[in-house]
Design a protein around this motif. Sequence first.
Motif, PDB file in Angstrom:
ATOM      1  N   PHE A  86       1.097  -1.151   0.008  1.00 32.96           N
ATOM      2  CA  PHE A  86      -0.060  -0.011   0.179  1.00 32.96           C
ATOM      3  C   PHE A  86       0.935   1.197   0.033  1.00 32.96           C
ATOM      4  N   GLN A  87       1.859   1.332   0.760  1.00 35.24           N
ATOM      5  CA  GLN A  87       2.809   2.569   0.780  1.00 35.24           C
ATOM      6  C   GLN A  87       3.451   2.671  -0.308  1.00 35.24           C
ATOM      7  N   ARG A  88       3.928   1.619  -0.949  1.00 33.26           N
ATOM      8  CA  ARG A  88       4.643   1.729  -2.344  1.00 33.26           C
ATOM      9  C   ARG A  88       3.794   2.181  -3.260  1.00 33.26           C
ATOM     10  N   SER A  89       2.333   1.605  -3.260  1.00 33.13           N
ATOM     11  CA  SER A  89       1.398   2.200  -4.361  1.00 33.13           C
ATOM     12  C   SER A  89       1.090   3.814  -4.123  1.00 33.13           C
ATOM     13  N   VAL A  90       1.220   4.233  -2.890  1.00 33.47           N
ATOM     14  CA  VAL A  90       0.837   5.779  -2.542  1.00 33.47           C
ATOM     15  C   VAL A  90       2.123   6.470  -3.190  1.00 33.47           C
ATOM     16  N   ALA A 117     -10.137   5.922   1.811  1.00 36.36           N
ATOM     17  CA  ALA A 117      -8.908   5.484   2.711  1.00 36.36           C
ATOM     18  C   ALA A 117      -8.041   6.838   2.802  1.00 36.36           C
ATOM     19  N   VAL A 118      -8.539   7.807   2.779  1.00 36.10           N
ATOM     20  CA  VAL A 118      -7.742   9.287   2.896  1.00 36.10           C
ATOM     21  C   VAL A 118      -7.001   9.274   4.160  1.00 36.10           C
ATOM     22  N   ARG A 119      -7.289   8.892   5.276  1.00 37.86           N
ATOM     23  CA  ARG A 119      -6.426   9.031   6.395  1.00 37.86           C
ATOM     24  C   ARG A 119      -4.993   7.916   5.983  1.00 37.86           C
ATOM     25  N   ALA A 120      -5.303   6.633   5.601  1.00 43.76           N
ATOM     26  CA  ALA A 120      -4.584   5.997   5.305  1.00 43.76           C
ATOM     27  C   ALA A 120      -3.348   6.357   4.136  1.00 43.76           C
ATOM     28  N   VAL A 121      -3.857   6.872   3.254  1.00 46.86           N
ATOM     29  CA  VAL A 121      -3.133   7.537   2.245  1.00 46.86           C
ATOM     30  C   VAL A 121      -2.278   8.567   2.897  1.00 46.86           C
TER      31      VAL A 121
END
Length: 177
Positions: A86-90, A117-121
């Motif tokens: 997920f982090q790498r996709s962001v 998922a705004v907070r996670a992004v």
Amino acid sequence: MNTIDHRALVAQGRFETPLGGMLAAATARGIAGLWFDGQRHHPGALDVPSDSTQRWIAQLREELWAYFRGASMRFATPLDLAGSDFQRSVWQALLSVPAGETPTYGALARSLGRADAVRAVAAAVGRNPVSIVVPCHRIVGQNGSLTGYAGGLDRKAALLRLEGARAGLQRPLELAA
């Protein structure tokens, strides 16, 4: 989650920039980290040789100098980013945000198909291990406010000014000797 695999590092190098000192860390495959001194999530002392001539560190140093002079907003140094999928996709999405543009965290989340998922992004943006090159400084709050830069809001504002996002024109920063 720590976003750098210390075991894979082969070299580190320090740069002085108009916005303060920076530490770069490289693997055999590319740059794994670039942090301002005092930045949130800075890894601290690294147990890896200092080598400013290591190919990725030397290339990044030249590209940073061109960036701060206003000569180029592009970086070609390979990256070797460690993080969750997920982090790498962001972080990959951040690489597509052009200089001078300032999308919101919500717009970034929507571009990833994760509008809920705004907070996670935002958390992934904040854990970006490669300042400037992966341009997390270009992401702004819903109302356009400068929020959430691990390197400090003064630096975020300076980077955006350099890129012409706020003033409508590019202004090179003075380089430290």
